[in-house]
Design an enzyme around this catalytic site. Structure first.
Site, PDB file in Angstrom:
ATOM      1  CG  ASP A  11      -1.657   1.250   1.452  1.00 21.87           C
ATOM      2  OD1 ASP A  11      -2.375   1.660   0.533  1.00 21.87           O
ATOM      3  OD2 ASP A  11      -1.521   1.842   2.543  1.00 21.87           O
ATOM      4  CG  ASP A  13      -1.621   7.840   0.353  1.00 22.29           C
ATOM      5  OD1 ASP A  13      -0.633   8.584   0.267  1.00 22.29           O
ATOM      6  OD2 ASP A  13      -2.493   7.759  -0.532  1.00 22.29           O
ATOM      7  CG  ASP A 174      -2.160   2.280   6.493  1.00 27.08           C
ATOM      8  OD1 ASP A 174      -2.273   1.967   5.292  1.00 27.08           O
ATOM      9  OD2 ASP A 174      -2.653   3.296   6.981  1.00 27.08           O
TER      10      ASP A 174
END
Length: 227
Positions: A11, A13, A174
């Site tokens: 991922d 961001d 995240d």
């Protein structure tokens, strides 16, 4: 005997870069232009990972589809302006040891790197240009071409493009959207402790990464256990 190729998918961001300042500011701008109270910082960060056409209706379900569509464009305009003002490298800095870890993994002939992100292709290209990252990744899946996370389409496309089996890949992210996408695709998930969702919410992760320097060892453990 040649070792099978491995695929490490990141991922962006909240995982590779910390772009929360611009995300929160751009979302507040979009809500201001809509004449609607801005969501809290926590609420905005809670939808990071979703495509904007899914994220904004979740933050403002009482507004109509036409307003939601306008807010998507207002968010994009504000984000581009903020990035231009500070520069992408400054507005979305890499997390500690991210670059060193990417460099080390990229140097392994059997390890391929990829990205699966809710960012647009344009946004990802700008970020890659700022940090000179494009050279590391052989597959990049973006929101322009796929359903929003947690739909597994991004990971399925990455596996198809590289010819890597799901058991030989990992997804690093995240958010619970990253986790759910990985589980839906049959790919092991590694959570990071520094991102935008509470690490305690990342149940079902094969491991939790608390420092990028731990990643090579964690990858070895996951793949040896699956062998």
């Amino acid at each position: 005997m040649t070792a099978p190729l491995k695929l490490v998918i990141f991922d962006v961001d909240g995982t590779l870069v910390d772009s929360q300042g611009d995300i929160v500011a751009a979302m507040a701008n979009a809500f201001d232009r809509a004449g609607h109270p801005a969501p809290s910082r926590e609420a905005t960060l809670g939808i990071v990972g979703l495509s904007l056409d899914k994220a904004i209706p979740r933050l403002a379900p009482e507004l109509g589809p036409e307003t939601h569509s306008a807010m998507v464009e207002w968010y994009k305009d504000a984000y581009v302006a903020l990035r231009a003002q500070a520069g992408a490298a400054a507005s979305s800095p890499l997390y500690p040891y991210a670059l060193e870890t990417l460099t080390a993994l990229h140097a392994q002939p059997e390890t391929l790197l990829g990205v699966a992100t809710g960012k647009s292709r344009r946004g990802l290209d700008k970020l890659f240009e700022a940090h000179d990252l494009a050279r590391y990744f052989v597959t990049c899946q973006v929101s322009d071409h796929h359903p929003s996370k947690p739909h597994p389409a991004m990971l399925q496309a990455a596996l198809s493009e590289t010819g890597v089996e799901a058991r030989d890949a990992v997804m690093i992210g995240d958010t619970t959207y990253d986790r759910d996408m990985a589980l839906a695709a049959g790919v092991p998930f590694i959570g990071v402790s520094w991102g935008y969702h509470d690490v305690d919410a990342l149940t079902g992760a094969a491991a939790i990464l608390r420092d990028f320097r731990e990643l090579p060892g964690i990858l070895t453990n996951i793949w040896e256990a699956a062998a």
